[in-house]
Write an enzyme that holds these catalytic residues in place. Structure first.
Site, PDB file in Angstrom:
ATOM      1  N   ASP A  28      -6.124  -7.188   4.293  1.00 26.91           N
ATOM      2  CA  ASP A  28      -7.286  -6.557   3.658  1.00 26.91           C
ATOM      3  C   ASP A  28      -8.210  -7.637   3.102  1.00 26.91           C
ATOM      4  OD1 ASP A  28      -8.885  -4.491   2.482  1.00 26.91           O
ATOM      5  OD2 ASP A  28      -7.927  -4.941   0.562  1.00 26.91           O
ATOM      6  N   ASP A  70     -11.976  -9.336   4.854  1.00 30.48           N
ATOM      7  CA  ASP A  70     -13.276  -9.342   4.167  1.00 30.48           C
ATOM      8  C   ASP A  70     -13.823 -10.759   4.119  1.00 30.48           C
ATOM      9  OD1 ASP A  70     -13.194  -6.605   3.576  1.00 30.48           O
ATOM     10  OD2 ASP A  70     -14.019  -6.912   1.567  1.00 30.48           O
ATOM     11  N   ASP A 120      -2.693 -18.225   0.307  1.00 22.41           N
ATOM     12  CA  ASP A 120      -3.708 -18.937  -0.490  1.00 22.41           C
ATOM     13  C   ASP A 120      -4.330 -20.066   0.336  1.00 22.41           C
ATOM     14  OD1 ASP A 120      -1.194 -20.129  -0.571  1.00 22.41           O
ATOM     15  OD2 ASP A 120      -1.352 -20.814  -2.647  1.00 22.41           O
ATOM     16  N   TYR A 127       0.821  -1.210   0.000  1.00 22.56           N
ATOM     17  CA  TYR A 127       0.000   0.000   0.000  1.00 22.56           C
ATOM     18  C   TYR A 127       0.855   1.261   0.000  1.00 22.56           C
ATOM     19  CZ  TYR A 127      -4.649  -2.029   0.881  1.00 22.56           C
ATOM     20  OH  TYR A 127      -5.850  -2.686   0.781  1.00 22.56           O
ATOM     21  N   LYS A 131       3.488 -15.204   2.094  1.00 20.08           N
ATOM     22  CA  LYS A 131       3.660 -15.916   0.823  1.00 20.08           C
ATOM     23  C   LYS A 131       5.164 -16.151   0.669  1.00 20.08           C
ATOM     24  CE  LYS A 131       2.029 -17.631  -3.048  1.00 20.08           C
ATOM     25  NZ  LYS A 131       1.118 -18.791  -3.123  1.00 20.08           N
TER      26      LYS A 131
HETATM   27  C1  IPM Z   1     -10.313  -1.471   4.225  1.00 19.23           C
HETATM   28  C2  IPM Z   1     -10.606  -0.897   2.876  1.00 19.23           C
HETATM   29  C3  IPM Z   1      -9.492   0.086   2.514  1.00 19.23           C
HETATM   30  C4  IPM Z   1      -8.200  -0.711   2.442  1.00 19.23           C
HETATM   31  C5  IPM Z   1      -9.716   0.884   1.230  1.00 19.23           C
HETATM   32  C6  IPM Z   1     -11.030   1.626   1.246  1.00 19.23           C
HETATM   33  C7  IPM Z   1      -8.571   1.822   0.941  1.00 19.23           C
HETATM   34  O1  IPM Z   1     -10.765  -1.887   1.940  1.00 19.23           O
HETATM   35  O2  IPM Z   1     -10.206  -0.706   5.200  1.00 19.23           O
HETATM   36  O3  IPM Z   1     -10.194  -2.691   4.321  1.00 19.23           O
HETATM   37  O4  IPM Z   1      -7.886  -1.299   1.407  1.00 19.23           O
HETATM   38  O5  IPM Z   1      -7.475  -0.718   3.443  1.00 19.23           O
HETATM   39 MG    MG Z   2     -10.764  -3.846   2.732  1.00 18.18          MG
END
Ligand code: IPM
Ligand code: MG
Length: 360
Positions: free
Chosen positions: A248, A252, A224, A142, A192
């Site tokens: 990240d 999710d 993975d 990032y 990884k």
């Molecule tokens: C998160 C989001 C952010 C990230 C985006 C919106 C920049 O997906 O907080 O997980 O990738 O960190």
């Molecule tokens: Mg995210």
């Protein structure tokens, strides 16, 4: 009476709606536990672009740094998708993480018994899942240099750099072990290392730090495989520690175990002021319709109390209140199940606030 200065960034889309309910939870905690909270609102994201031309105005950075903790909603939306990359709402969010030196992102994924049936995964696989995903937040791909888009024609290229320094890995891995000590004493470091040098370094540091925590079991997984294991048998995990982009993605994924991304809270800490946000986005498709699930933000308020203000009993009270409301059968649309009552964002927020005031 202790007074805490809370900076608030509502942001875009459903941000203002969910933050309003999070604030009600804080006010209820204040009333019940004898704290006072003052709120100061600042702009960030798309609404800041509209008002000031930039996604993170200096006044916001200054105000947030002058508070005890930041409660953040969500930012972004289609309206700002075509602005220059460095002016996008997301760029403002990343800058804020950096400004606050919020290098550790805690994303607990807890499956409430009441929501076992709300997920697309079998309830027997999910029941009892309680994972702390610890994501490194101010390093990795990032922020790595060089980055950019260069050249022209077929050889035009876009590039980013995945890079980690020893100290960055050391501090996040150490935090993972410390957190694990208060839990089930297991750390799974995800990398990884079979392909990436940055991951090889990550793994070496994790092993070295692990020696200082002989009471905690350390395992390693390639990302993975970790993605697969999270779905196959989520209960095997206690604390997962990983880099920025893997965290990240995996967080999710972990959110889906809990039934909805509308349930997941996060805390970004490490610097002087903690940054607390639900992990979901601004959901422009349902903005302004009172459909959003405020429980991720209310759960975020619990983390703000626990990690930002060191008020553990108050944090636990918020979490008990959330559980009680779920037990009573109230649901927002994203977690609806047969036999439950669908309520809107405000009714859900008020139900939790009421529990905070009254629950034993
Ligand atoms: C998160 C989001 C952010 C990230 C985006 C919106 C920049 O997906 O907080 O997980 O990738 O960190
Ligand atoms: Mg995210």
């Amino acid at each position: 009476m202790a007074t805490f200065k809370i900076s608030v960034i509502n942001g875009d889309g459903i941000g203002p709606e969910v933050v309003a309910e999070g604030r009600k939870a804080l006010v209820a905690i204040g009333e019940r536990c004898g704290h006072s909270f003052s709120f100061a609102e600042y702009l960030a994201g798309g609404c800041a672009i509209d008002a000031t031309g930039v996604p993170l105005p200096d006044a916001t950075i200054k105000g947030v740094k002058d508070s005890h903790a930041l409660l953040f909603g969500a930012i972004g939306g289609p309206k700002w998708e075509n602005v220059a990359h460095h002016l996008k709402p997301e760029a403002g969010l990343l800058k804020l993480r950096k400004e606050l030196d919020a290098w550790a992102n805690l994303r607990p994924a807890v499956v409430y018994d009441e929501l076992c049936d709300a997920s697309t995964i079998k309830p027997e696989v999910l029941k009892g899942t309680d994972i702390m995903v610890l994501r490194e937040l101010t390093g990795g791909i990032y922020f790595g240099q060089p980055r950019g888009i260069e050249g022209s024609g077929p050889t035009r290229k876009g590039f980013n750099t995945e890079v980690y320094s020893e100290f960055e890995v050391e501090r996040i891995v150490k935090m993972a072990f410390e957190i694990a000590r208060g839990r089930r004493k297991k750390v799974c470091s995800v990398d990884k290392a079979n392909v990436l040098e940055s991951s090889q370094l990550w793994r070496e540091v994790a092993i070295r730090i692990g020696k200082q925590f002989p009471d905690v079991a350390l395992s390693h997984m390639y990302v993975d495989n970790a993605a697969m294991q999270l779905i196959r048998d989520p209960k095997q995990f206690d604390v997962i520690v990983t880099g920025n982009i893997f965290g990240d993605i995996l967080s999710d994924e972990a959110s889906q175990l809990t039934g909805s991304i509308g349930m997941l809270a996060s805390a970004s800490v490490g610097g002087p002021v903690g940054f607390f946000e639900p992990i979901h986005g601004s959901a422009p498709d349902i903005a302004g319709q009172k459909k959003a699930n405020p429980l991720a933000t209310i759960g975020t308020v619990a983390l703000l109390l626990r990690y930002g203000l060191k008020l553990e009993a108050e944090a636990a009270l918020v979490e008990r209140a959330i559980k009680a409301v779920l037990k009573s059968g109230l649901r927002t649309g994203d977690i609806k199940q047969p036999g439950t009552t669908i309520v809107d964002t405000v009714a859900m927020g008020e139900a939790v606030a009421k529990q905070i005031r009254t629950i034993a």
